[in-house]
Design an enzyme around this catalytic site. Structure first.
Site, PDB file in Angstrom:
ATOM      1  N   VAL A 164       0.808  -1.218   0.000  1.00 31.08           N
ATOM      2  CA  VAL A 164       0.000   0.000   0.000  1.00 31.08           C
ATOM      3  C   VAL A 164       0.844   1.273   0.000  1.00 31.08           C
ATOM      4  O   VAL A 164       0.324   2.351  -0.288  1.00 31.08           O
ATOM      5  CB  VAL A 164      -0.963  -0.022   1.211  1.00 31.08           C
ATOM      6  CG1 VAL A 164      -0.233   0.303   2.504  1.00 31.08           C
ATOM      7  CG2 VAL A 164      -2.140   0.913   1.001  1.00 31.08           C
ATOM      8  N   TYR A 165       2.134   1.193   0.303  1.00 31.52           N
ATOM      9  CA  TYR A 165       2.952   2.396   0.356  1.00 31.52           C
ATOM     10  C   TYR A 165       3.042   3.036  -1.035  1.00 31.52           C
ATOM     11  O   TYR A 165       3.531   2.417  -1.986  1.00 31.52           O
ATOM     12  CB  TYR A 165       4.356   2.098   0.860  1.00 31.52           C
ATOM     13  CG  TYR A 165       4.457   1.695   2.313  1.00 31.52           C
ATOM     14  CD1 TYR A 165       3.420   1.924   3.212  1.00 31.52           C
ATOM     15  CD2 TYR A 165       5.609   1.092   2.801  1.00 31.52           C
ATOM     16  CE1 TYR A 165       3.520   1.550   4.536  1.00 31.52           C
ATOM     17  CE2 TYR A 165       5.722   0.713   4.129  1.00 31.52           C
ATOM     18  CZ  TYR A 165       4.674   0.946   4.999  1.00 31.52           C
ATOM     19  OH  TYR A 165       4.780   0.564   6.313  1.00 31.52           O
ATOM     20  N   SER A 166       2.567   4.267  -1.116  1.00 27.80           N
ATOM     21  CA  SER A 166       2.598   5.032  -2.373  1.00 27.80           C
ATOM     22  C   SER A 166       2.018   4.227  -3.526  1.00 27.80           C
ATOM     23  O   SER A 166       2.558   4.221  -4.635  1.00 27.80           O
ATOM     24  CB  SER A 166       4.021   5.499  -2.684  1.00 27.80           C
ATOM     25  OG  SER A 166       4.503   6.371  -1.690  1.00 27.80           O
ATOM     26  N   ASP A 167       0.912   3.525  -3.226  1.00 27.35           N
ATOM     27  CA  ASP A 167       0.173   2.810  -4.267  1.00 27.35           C
ATOM     28  C   ASP A 167       1.055   1.812  -5.020  1.00 27.35           C
ATOM     29  O   ASP A 167       0.963   1.675  -6.243  1.00 27.35           O
ATOM     30  CB  ASP A 167      -0.438   3.828  -5.237  1.00 27.35           C
ATOM     31  CG  ASP A 167      -1.468   3.213  -6.172  1.00 27.35           C
ATOM     32  OD1 ASP A 167      -2.068   2.193  -5.794  1.00 27.35           O
ATOM     33  OD2 ASP A 167      -1.658   3.750  -7.279  1.00 27.35           O
ATOM     34  N   GLY A 168       1.907   1.116  -4.276  1.00 28.46           N
ATOM     35  CA  GLY A 168       2.758   0.093  -4.883  1.00 28.46           C
ATOM     36  C   GLY A 168       4.085   0.587  -5.400  1.00 28.46           C
ATOM     37  O   GLY A 168       4.975  -0.217  -5.695  1.00 28.46           O
TER      38      GLY A 168
END
Length: 326
Positions: free
Chosen positions: A60-64
């Site tokens: 989920v960090y920065s949308d992958g």
């Protein structure tokens, strides 16, 4: 660099883990303060040069894009057999049904997506990012067991939850012969010590490797209480963690400043040394957006706090409401 085994696993890890939430496309996800691809690479390279071999990220960090950036850099700078890659699953990755959570369907889809982004055939540690109240824990544990049996993850871990939930998970894994949680990534620092009551003793008794997140309280332990940063001004989750404990937390920060001055060490080193002194802790997860922060993290390994230092740091603490589990 000092190394240790991660809990009861055979993984040999550096005693500092680089948290990679800081590396990702700023326009993607909820962290506009992140560093993009080119800006991130010097941090990953320096971490490796300092002997850090343990890297933690999440789908989920920065949308992958954190996984993509970290994966590309590690392919270029490191040998896969020497590094330990950890990632996580739970957060929403797409709109609509089955786009988040810990169902079998979500876990099977997200492990493959994470491996593709990271550019590796397996991760060393695959962690549930939080507890999923909508999915039976048996379903989650069986799915994680299948991921391990398929060779896509060597070990599995958990993150912030109640101790009873973690104990139940360990019991069910043992009962069914499933892969067992080997690690706990929980919220531990001088400003939040509630994990000392139940979770840390449980981890010690069960041989669980503890890899605390936010050991510097999102920078609050590195500066005067009234100072802010670009991240603190936009970090809604971080603000929520300390929203109701300002006066008590300020006294802890002041005690930390006094001890650091007496020891002639930066506050970050003293705060990390306090976490590292806990026998349950394998490696705190340290984020860095300035290169000197990596030097401070490694230097903390050389600092041994006296019992008097620890008592002074801990004296102002007052009990907090449980935080970080949601």
């Amino acid at each position: 660099m000092k190394t240790t085994r991660l809990g009861r696993t055979g993984l040999e890890i550096s005693r500092i883990c680089l948290g990679c939430m800081s590396y990702g496309v700023p326009e993607r996800g909820n962290h506009p303060w992140t560093l993009g691809d080119a800006a991130s690479r010097p941090f990953i390279k320096k971490a490796l040069d300092l002997g850090i071999n343990f890297f933690d990220t999440a789908n989920v960090y920065s949308d992958g894009t954190s996984e993509e950036i970290v994966g590309r850099a590690l392919v270029d700078y490191a040998r896969r057999g020497e590094i330990v890659i950890a990632t996580k699953v739970h957060g929403r990755m797409h709109k609509g049904p089955n786009g988040a959570g810990l169902s079998k369907k979500a876990i099977f889809a997200e492990i493959d997506a994470s491996l593709k982004r990271l550019g590796t055939d397996y991760v060393d540690l695959y962690q549930i990012h939080r507890w999923d109240y909508a999915v039976p824990i048996e379903e989650t544990l069986e799915a994680l067991n299948d991921v391990v049996r398929a060779g896509k993850a060597l070990h599995i871990g958990a993150s912030s939850m109640y101790a009873w939930q973690f104990a139940r998970s360990l019991y069910l894994s043992d009962r069914h012969g499933w892969a067992r949680f080997a690690t706990m990534q929980n919220f531990v620092n001088l400003l939040y010590r509630e994990e000392e009551r139940e979770m840390l003793p449980l981890c010690k008794a069960e041989g669980i490797g503890v890899i605390p997140w936010s050991p510097l309280a999102r920078g609050r332990l590195t500066r005067d209480w009234d100072q802010t940063s670009a991240r603190s001004e936009t970090d809604e989750f971080g603000r929520s963690l300390y929203a109701t404990t300002g006066e008590g937390d300020r006294k802890v920060v002041e005690a930390l400043a006094a001890v650091a001055k007496r020891l002639d060490r930066p506050r970050a080193q003293v705060a990390l040394a306090w976490v590292l002194a806990k026998s349950e802790v394998s490696a705190p997860i340290v984020g860095a957006t300035r290169l000197e922060q990596l030097d401070d993290a490694v230097a903390a390994l050389t600092l041994v706090l006296s019992p008097e230092d620890i008592a002074e740091l801990e004296a102002p603490y007052v009990p907090h409401a449980v935080a970080g589990h949601a």
